[in-house]
Design an enzyme around this catalytic site. Structure first.
Site, PDB file in Angstrom:
ATOM      1  N   CYS A  27       0.872  -0.949  -0.182  1.00 58.71           N
ATOM      2  CA  CYS A  27      -0.198   0.077   0.518  1.00 58.71           C
ATOM      3  C   CYS A  27       0.932   1.189  -0.019  1.00 58.71           C
ATOM      4  CB  CYS A  27      -0.652   0.195   1.050  1.00 58.71           C
ATOM      5  SG  CYS A  27      -2.151  -1.726   1.431  1.00 58.71           S
ATOM      6  N   ARG A  80      -5.197   1.304  -0.504  1.00 56.42           N
ATOM      7  CA  ARG A  80      -4.873   0.234  -0.556  1.00 56.42           C
ATOM      8  C   ARG A  80      -4.805  -0.492  -1.287  1.00 56.42           C
ATOM      9  NH1 ARG A  80      -9.081  -4.129   2.302  1.00 56.42           N
ATOM     10  NH2 ARG A  80      -7.559  -5.871   2.921  1.00 56.42           N
ATOM     11  N   ASP A  96      -3.603  -9.304   8.081  1.00 54.64           N
ATOM     12  CA  ASP A  96      -2.922  -9.247   9.393  1.00 54.64           C
ATOM     13  C   ASP A  96      -2.999  -7.782   9.711  1.00 54.64           C
ATOM     14  OD1 ASP A  96      -2.162  -7.646   6.639  1.00 54.64           O
ATOM     15  OD2 ASP A  96      -0.065  -8.305   6.011  1.00 54.64           O
ATOM     16  N   LEU A 150       8.960 -14.039 -10.938  1.00 53.05           N
ATOM     17  CA  LEU A 150       9.779 -13.873 -12.000  1.00 53.05           C
ATOM     18  C   LEU A 150      11.339 -14.856 -11.985  1.00 53.05           C
ATOM     19  CD1 LEU A 150      10.062  -9.745 -10.318  1.00 53.05           C
ATOM     20  CD2 LEU A 150       8.759 -10.582 -11.878  1.00 53.05           C
ATOM     21  N   ILE A 175      11.566 -11.490 -18.756  1.00 54.81           N
ATOM     22  CA  ILE A 175      11.572  -9.799 -19.902  1.00 54.81           C
ATOM     23  C   ILE A 175      13.226 -10.527 -20.332  1.00 54.81           C
ATOM     24  CG2 ILE A 175      13.508  -8.972 -18.236  1.00 54.81           C
ATOM     25  CD1 ILE A 175      12.438  -6.496 -18.795  1.00 54.81           C
TER      26      ILE A 175
END
Length: 607
Positions: A2, A50, A102, A262, A292
């Protein structure tokens, strides 16, 4: 993940400042695209944007809870990976939860254990808690500094935010830069932890808290690396690393939204992906992987010390091995050019060129299908993967080792040299870092020097990479988690002796041993290759053209800070055969960014 922000003032009624607070919050809509909120009181105003990951319907912020008529308000960015254990313990202590988030666990943890709650947290986080009765603001940043947090003191006011742009949206904070800021900007590889770029805007250091009350502030370091003898043999060490990695990745796969990894085909990302794949398959799910590449990369690639080979063949090997749902994101020069300046606005200061642009575009593509990704940052810093760990010259040289590869000092103007005194600034930076190193009594000179190198990489270099990853991912509302940054692995790995880390005479040998059987042999023993860059001549020519335009425009704000003749000579000499690592294009990229930043942010030089 956030965006958080806030304003504390002991002499102003902040219930009347809602419009300004809302502007501060609105600057971070990209970080939190799903919801936003503001909480106002006379002395404190907290804001939040958020990105919903856990308990999508609950967990709204700022969150307020009351115990014994005492009010506490939280605004928080991050993930607490052990929140279920904490939740169970708090329930046994009588706390009643109304959400599955959480966030509520974090707030109750503070209400139960006070400021010492930070010692119980496993995660990546930056948060602020307002204790209404004590009129006290408590700011916290996670142990490795994965999540950013900036703050500024302006008279009776305290302002904070996940990014500088949140502070700059308040009239009390102006885009001013003093001599320290100039040094941080133009000595781009010499970042000082805790030092922001803007005048009197500070970055809360990793592993630190700071409390503000009417009468003053108190900063505390709650976590740091500590040296101790390593009492385990190679087999025990490798096994413990393996067990830790499975626990860490398992915790970080918890999400109520789509998650992926990734995958570069290197040891680190492949390790995270392989472990994630095993855990997900036990749940009947398949791992999604993203990589990528650049169009025609095989035609333009230039091998170097840090770029040892193309990723694509190893990515394919790994994706086929795991049978992952794989996604290749292939970029071309027009893609890099169209979003060249986007990272600048995400960072609020000059970005790093195409390595920032390309990872932003990768994250933008991922965000179309997932909101959380796992990445492999910090393994090289922890286990010794960089060339300078294995080359005698940087080991012996008393300086920051990565300065060997990206040094623009010779391109700065004589006037700027006089102002910031680069050699002295860098040496002072280095000396302060070395003074923090927790040496192990009885170490020989070589082991002491290697401990210094590891400390420099973990505490001074890693934050640059983590900041890049946070800004580029949150610019598209994507949460990136970094399993190798788990503090338990850090504490353990820090004390593994060099000979054991280098098991088999290969960089990160102990990690490779721990991963035996999880990766194909060709991936397990692949030599490290740095994050890919574009070698396309058309990109080089575009950067040359932009740099030339800046040099020819007498109103360009960067001109007083650079050696125009040297750069003009580089522009004249630049051609399609330019080497992208040591050649002029890196300088062109950066000074173009600086020029835009000075102009667009209306930066005032306060010296």
């Amino acid at each position: 993940m956030c965006g958080i922000t806030g304003w504390i003032d002991w002499e102003r009624d902040l219930t009347k400042e809602g419009q300004i607070v809302q502007k501060m919050v609105d600057t971070m809509i990209d970080r939190g695209p799903d919801a936003g909120g503001v909480w106002l009181s006379p002395r404190a105003a907290l804001g939040h944007r958020r990105l919903s990951v856990i308990d999508i319907d609950g967990g709204a912020q700022p969150m307020k809870r009351t115990i014994a008529d005492k009010n506490y308000v939280l605004t928080y960015s991050g993930e607490i990976y052990n929140f279920m254990e904490l939740r169970n313990e708090l329930m046994q202590r009588g706390y009643h939860f109304t959400t599955r988030s959480d966030t509520e666990v974090l707030l109750f943890s503070f209400m139960e254990w006070g400021k010492n709650c930070v010692d119980r947290l496993n995660g990546i986080f930056a948060f602020a808690i307002w204790d209404e009765e004590r009129e006290e603001l408590f700011l916290v940043r996670d142990r490795l500094g994965v999540k950013p947090l900036y703050y500024a003191v302006r008279g009776s006011a305290i302002l904070f935010g996940s990014e500088p742009k949140a502070l700059l949206a308040n009239p009390l904070v102006q885009p001013e830069v003093d001599e320290k800021g100039l040094a941080e900007i133009f000595l781009m590889t010499c970042r000082t932890p805790g030092q922001g770029f803007y005048k009197d805007v500070h970055e809360l250091r990793a592993g630190h808290t700071i409390s503000f009350q009417r009468m003053g502030s108190k900063m505390t370091q709650y976590w740091k690396l500590q040296s101790a003898p390593h009492l385990y043999d190679v087999e025990e060490t490798a096994q413990h690393i393996r067990e830790l990695m499975f626990d860490i990745v398992g915790r970080q796969l918890v999400s109520d939204v789509p998650i992926c990894t990734l995958l570069s085909g290197g040891v680190d990302s492949s390790a995270v992906t392989s472990i994630a794949s095993q855990i997900l398959k036990e749940k009947g799910e398949n791992v999604h992987t993203y990589s990528i590449d650049f169009k025609d990369s095989s035609d333009h690639f230039e091998k170097s010390e840090i770029h040892t080979g193309l990723d694509a063949p190893f990515v394919k090997t790994m994706a086929d091995y795991l049978k992952s749902d794989h996604h290749d994101v292939v970029l071309d020069t027009p893609d890099l050019i169209s979003d060249f300046l986007t990272p600048l606005y995400a960072r609020d200061f000059p970005a790093l060129g195409d390595i920032d642009t390309s990872i932003f575009l990768l994250f933008k593509a991922i965000k179309q299908k997932a909101s959380v990704a796992l990445s492999g940052e910090s393994s090289d810093e922890l286990f010794g993967g960089y060339p300078w760990f294995h080359s005698p010259e940087p080991t012996e040289f008393q300086a920051l080792p990565w300065l060997y590869r990206t040094d623009f000092v010779g391109l700065l103007s004589p006037e700027l040299h006089e102002q910031i005194r680069p050699k002295e600034y860098i040496f002072d930076h280095y000396q302060k870092a070395i003074a923090e190193v927790p040496y192990l009594p009885g170490e020989n000179d070589r082991d002491r020097r290697l401990r210094e190198l590891f400390y420099l990489n973990l505490v001074y270099f890693l934050p640059v990479l983590l900041d890049r990853k946070d800004r580029m991912s949150m610019a598209v509302g994507l949460e990136v988690r970094v399993p190798f940054c788990d503090h338990r692995l850090m504490e353990y790995g820090w004390n593994i002796p060099w000979e054991m880390k280098n098991t088999g005479g290969m960089e990160k040998g102990i990690l490779r041993k721990a991963l035996k059987g999880l990766l194909p042999e060709e991936v397990l023993y692949r030599k490290k290759s740095a994050y890919p860059i574009s070698y396309n001549p058309s990109y080089v020519l575009e950067m040359r053209t932009r740099m030339e335009s800046i040099l020819q425009d007498s109103s360009s704000p960067v001109l007083p800070f650079i050696d125009r003749e040297k750069l003009a000579s580089m522009v004249r000499g630049a051609n399609s055969d330019i080497h992208l690592i040591h050649g002029p294009v890196r300088a062109f990229e950066y000074f173009i960014q600086v020029n835009t930043w000075l102009k667009e942010y209306k930066v005032r030089i306060a010296v």
